[in-house]
Motif scaffolding. Structure first.
Motif, PDB file in Angstrom:
ATOM      1  N   LEU A 119       0.823  -1.198   0.000  1.00  0.00           N
ATOM      2  CA  LEU A 119       0.000   0.000   0.000  1.00  0.00           C
ATOM      3  C   LEU A 119       0.859   1.251   0.000  1.00  0.00           C
ATOM      4  O   LEU A 119       1.875   1.319   0.708  1.00  0.00           O
ATOM      5  N   ASP A 120       0.462   2.243  -0.775  1.00  0.00           N
ATOM      6  CA  ASP A 120       1.111   3.547  -0.726  1.00  0.00           C
ATOM      7  C   ASP A 120       0.601   4.292   0.508  1.00  0.00           C
ATOM      8  O   ASP A 120      -0.618   4.415   0.711  1.00  0.00           O
ATOM      9  N   VAL A 121       1.522   4.754   1.347  1.00  0.00           N
ATOM     10  CA  VAL A 121       1.143   5.475   2.565  1.00  0.00           C
ATOM     11  C   VAL A 121       1.969   6.756   2.669  1.00  0.00           C
ATOM     12  O   VAL A 121       3.011   6.901   2.016  1.00  0.00           O
ATOM     13  N   ALA A 122       1.498   7.673   3.511  1.00  0.00           N
ATOM     14  CA  ALA A 122       2.250   8.904   3.801  1.00  0.00           C
ATOM     15  C   ALA A 122       2.951   8.718   5.139  1.00  0.00           C
ATOM     16  O   ALA A 122       2.301   8.527   6.176  1.00  0.00           O
ATOM     17  N   VAL A 123       4.287   8.724   5.118  1.00  0.00           N
ATOM     18  CA  VAL A 123       5.072   8.544   6.344  1.00  0.00           C
ATOM     19  C   VAL A 123       5.137   9.876   7.081  1.00  0.00           C
ATOM     20  O   VAL A 123       5.630  10.875   6.555  1.00  0.00           O
ATOM     21  N   GLN A 124       4.659   9.867   8.328  1.00  0.00           N
ATOM     22  CA  GLN A 124       4.686  11.075   9.148  1.00  0.00           C
ATOM     23  C   GLN A 124       5.979  11.175   9.953  1.00  0.00           C
ATOM     24  O   GLN A 124       6.628  12.216   9.982  1.00  0.00           O
ATOM     25  N   LYS A 144      -9.547  -4.511   9.005  1.00  0.00           N
ATOM     26  CA  LYS A 144      -8.743  -4.269  10.201  1.00  0.00           C
ATOM     27  C   LYS A 144      -7.414  -5.006  10.046  1.00  0.00           C
ATOM     28  O   LYS A 144      -7.388  -6.215   9.774  1.00  0.00           O
ATOM     29  N   LEU A 145      -6.299  -4.288  10.208  1.00  0.00           N
ATOM     30  CA  LEU A 145      -4.965  -4.872  10.094  1.00  0.00           C
ATOM     31  C   LEU A 145      -4.529  -5.372  11.467  1.00  0.00           C
ATOM     32  O   LEU A 145      -4.599  -4.644  12.450  1.00  0.00           O
ATOM     33  N   GLU A 146      -4.071  -6.616  11.526  1.00  0.00           N
ATOM     34  CA  GLU A 146      -3.609  -7.171  12.796  1.00  0.00           C
ATOM     35  C   GLU A 146      -2.462  -6.345  13.361  1.00  0.00           C
ATOM     36  O   GLU A 146      -1.611  -5.839  12.619  1.00  0.00           O
ATOM     37  N   THR A 147      -2.407  -6.235  14.685  1.00  0.00           N
ATOM     38  CA  THR A 147      -1.326  -5.500  15.330  1.00  0.00           C
ATOM     39  C   THR A 147       0.017  -6.142  14.983  1.00  0.00           C
ATOM     40  O   THR A 147       0.207  -7.342  15.143  1.00  0.00           O
ATOM     41  N   GLY A 148       0.945  -5.343  14.477  1.00  0.00           N
ATOM     42  CA  GLY A 148       2.272  -5.833  14.117  1.00  0.00           C
ATOM     43  C   GLY A 148       2.352  -6.514  12.773  1.00  0.00           C
ATOM     44  O   GLY A 148       3.442  -6.880  12.338  1.00  0.00           O
ATOM     45  N   PRO A 188      -4.822   7.442  10.515  1.00  0.00           N
ATOM     46  CA  PRO A 188      -3.503   7.317  11.145  1.00  0.00           C
ATOM     47  C   PRO A 188      -3.252   5.885  11.616  1.00  0.00           C
ATOM     48  O   PRO A 188      -4.177   5.205  12.088  1.00  0.00           O
ATOM     49  N   PHE A 189      -2.007   5.436  11.504  1.00  0.00           N
ATOM     50  CA  PHE A 189      -1.684   4.051  11.819  1.00  0.00           C
ATOM     51  C   PHE A 189      -0.223   3.972  12.242  1.00  0.00           C
ATOM     52  O   PHE A 189       0.642   4.661  11.686  1.00  0.00           O
ATOM     53  N   THR A 190       0.057   3.144  13.246  1.00  0.00           N
ATOM     54  CA  THR A 190       1.425   2.931  13.726  1.00  0.00           C
ATOM     55  C   THR A 190       1.829   1.493  13.454  1.00  0.00           C
ATOM     56  O   THR A 190       1.057   0.555  13.732  1.00  0.00           O
ATOM     57  N   CYS A 191       3.044   1.301  12.922  1.00  0.00           N
ATOM     58  CA  CYS A 191       3.485  -0.045  12.552  1.00  0.00           C
ATOM     59  C   CYS A 191       5.006  -0.133  12.639  1.00  0.00           C
ATOM     60  O   CYS A 191       5.700   0.892  12.676  1.00  0.00           O
ATOM     61  N   GLN A 242       9.463   2.264  15.056  1.00  0.00           N
ATOM     62  CA  GLN A 242       8.028   2.349  14.825  1.00  0.00           C
ATOM     63  C   GLN A 242       7.730   3.537  13.920  1.00  0.00           C
ATOM     64  O   GLN A 242       8.301   4.623  14.097  1.00  0.00           O
ATOM     65  N   ALA A 243       6.837   3.339  12.956  1.00  0.00           N
ATOM     66  CA  ALA A 243       6.498   4.395  11.999  1.00  0.00           C
ATOM     67  C   ALA A 243       5.057   4.842  12.210  1.00  0.00           C
ATOM     68  O   ALA A 243       4.169   4.026  12.455  1.00  0.00           O
ATOM     69  N   ASN A 244       4.849   6.139  12.129  1.00  0.00           N
ATOM     70  CA  ASN A 244       3.512   6.716  12.116  1.00  0.00           C
ATOM     71  C   ASN A 244       3.195   7.109  10.687  1.00  0.00           C
ATOM     72  O   ASN A 244       3.923   7.900  10.082  1.00  0.00           O
ATOM     73  N   VAL A 245       2.122   6.514  10.135  1.00  0.00           N
ATOM     74  CA  VAL A 245       1.790   6.744   8.732  1.00  0.00           C
ATOM     75  C   VAL A 245       0.304   7.083   8.610  1.00  0.00           C
ATOM     76  O   VAL A 245      -0.490   6.865   9.538  1.00  0.00           O
ATOM     77  N   LEU A 246      -0.038   7.602   7.440  1.00  0.00           N
ATOM     78  CA  LEU A 246      -1.435   7.796   7.077  1.00  0.00           C
ATOM     79  C   LEU A 246      -1.788   6.783   6.004  1.00  0.00           C
ATOM     80  O   LEU A 246      -1.169   6.737   4.935  1.00  0.00           O
ATOM     81  N   LEU A 247      -2.786   5.934   6.299  1.00  0.00           N
ATOM     82  CA  LEU A 247      -3.259   4.946   5.342  1.00  0.00           C
ATOM     83  C   LEU A 247      -4.132   5.620   4.290  1.00  0.00           C
ATOM     84  O   LEU A 247      -4.568   6.759   4.476  1.00  0.00           O
ATOM     85  N   PRO A 248      -4.409   4.926   3.176  1.00  0.00           N
ATOM     86  CA  PRO A 248      -5.386   5.460   2.226  1.00  0.00           C
ATOM     87  C   PRO A 248      -6.693   5.802   2.948  1.00  0.00           C
ATOM     88  O   PRO A 248      -7.193   5.016   3.755  1.00  0.00           O
ATOM     89  N   GLY A 249      -7.228   6.982   2.686  1.00  0.00           N
ATOM     90  CA  GLY A 249      -8.391   7.469   3.431  1.00  0.00           C
ATOM     91  C   GLY A 249      -7.984   8.318   4.615  1.00  0.00           C
ATOM     92  O   GLY A 249      -8.823   8.716   5.422  1.00  0.00           O
ATOM     93  N   ASN A 250      -6.628   8.558   4.767  1.00  0.00           N
ATOM     94  CA  ASN A 250      -6.067   9.423   5.820  1.00  0.00           C
ATOM     95  C   ASN A 250      -6.297   8.896   7.231  1.00  0.00           C
ATOM     96  O   ASN A 250      -6.405   9.661   8.187  1.00  0.00           O
TER      97      ASN A 250
END
Length: 357
Positions: free
Chosen positions: A244-249, A346-350, A265-268, A255-263
């Motif tokens: 997936l194309d994401v925006a890295v914050q 829903k994306l599984e944690t980790g 926020p998600f941490t991975c 750990q990365a904070n990104v914006l998923l498609p649809g904006n």
């Protein structure tokens, strides 16, 4: 000086054919009593590296050491390794016993000593009852075991296997995989196995080196390679994944904070330091669950599904037009949403991982 538990050390090996470089400074440590797999697509350099270890190819630069001994300049017949090739190259006019014994007699073994060793290795590969047969009277799987017995007979310190299962049908290939792994454990020597088949690598290996364009992309256990790929190539080559194309914050402490498609926020976890901006998230289809559209990390529209027997593959499109696949276990309780319905994912944690290019 190599560690005493290292069977083969590949030290900054470069191989050139004229203006073409097949291996770009490859370094690997292969441990004693390890099933180690070189995995990659055709032309990635895995067979070239195997042939260099065997002595069939000279290296342009670098060294290959076997238990600390530099093999540079040593011809194949003087290296304590043996190779099982894709084509088994058995002598059709010889019996199984004669095929296995041939190399031992050429190496100077006495006939009584060679006969005892042949009996031992045929028992090891479960072919004692086939000793008097000729290759043409045997199945492909049995011929493959004769080739293994012939390679193991001289007691090599390392066994090299160059895609030896590719000529077998699927069912037989699956059965022989388990036999090979059991044989490796029983002999206690290092096996170096070359394949382009990800399932073979994942099911048989202690560790895997994923190769592309003459370079090692990642080395790790099957679980590490599958669950924690370091870049897009490894994630895409091993199994199936969604990129997936994401925006890295931001990135901090892995750990990365990104914006998923649809904006959203998600941490991975992050595979590498990636500068803020555009990035790529990898998530395996089986690590995604369905939920109401307003409760997920992603909102998607179902475009279809494929029945795979053990699983059902759901095809969806996200709000930004990206496509994804989701694996649902095939069970009586599994509810497959209709084509055209809007769902949440829903994306599984980790499970999702920010990758380097």
């Amino acid at each position: 000086m190599t560690s005493p538990d290292i069977a083969v050390a590949v030290d900054r090996v470069i191989k050139r054919y004229g203006s073409v470089t097949a291996l770009h400074g490859v370094s690997l440590d292969i441990r004693e009593n390890e099933f180690f797999t070189l995995l990659g697509p055709s032309g990635c350099g895995k067979t070239t590296l195997l042939r260099a270890i065997a002595g069939f190819e000279d290296v342009t630069e670098g060294r290959i050491l076997l238990k600390g001994q530099d093999l540079t300049g040593l011809p194949p017949h003087k290296r304590p390794v043996n190779t099982v090739f894709q084509q088994y190259a058995l002598f059709p006019h010889m019996t199984v016993t004669e095929n296995v014994m041939f190399g031992l007699l050429r190496k100077g073994w006495s006939r009584p000593e060679a006969e005892r060793r042949v009996r031992d290795v045929l028992h090891l590969v479960q072919l004692s009852d086939f000793a008097a047969r000729k290759p043409g009277q045997m199945s492909g799987g049995q011929q493959q075991r004769v080739a293994l017995a012939r390679a193991l007979a001289p007691r090599p310190e390392v066994l090299l296997l160059d895609e030896p299962l590719s000529a077998l049908d699927l069912k037989l290939r699956q059965a022989v995989r388990m036999e090979l792994k059991a044989l490796q454990r029983e002999t206690g020597i290092a096996f170096i196995f070359v394949t382009h088949d990800q399932e073979e690598a994942l099911t048989m290996s202690d560790r895997i080196a994923v190769m592309s364009a003459g370079r090692v992309q990642q080395v790790g256990s099957p679980r590490e390679i599958y669950e924690a790929p370091v870049n897009r190539f490894v994630a895409d080559f091993i199994g199936e994944t969604n990129l997936l194309d994401v925006a890295v914050q931001s990135i901090s402490a892995g750990q990365a904070n990104v914006l998923l498609p649809g904006n959203h926020p998600f941490t991975c976890p992050a595979a590498a330091v990636v500068e803020p901006g555009a990035g790529h998230l990898s998530v395996r289809p089986e690590r995604i669950s369905l939920c109401p559209e307003d409760q997920g990390h992603l909102r998607a529209t179902v475009t279809g599904h494929t029945y795979l027997g053990t699983d059902i593959q759901l095809h969806v499109v996200l709000v930004d037009g990206e496509t994804m696949s989701v694996r649902l276990q095939n069970a009586e309780t599994t509810l497959v949403p209709d084509t055209g319905s809007v769902i949440g994912l829903k994306l599984e944690t980790g499970a999702a991982r920010l990758l380097a290019d």
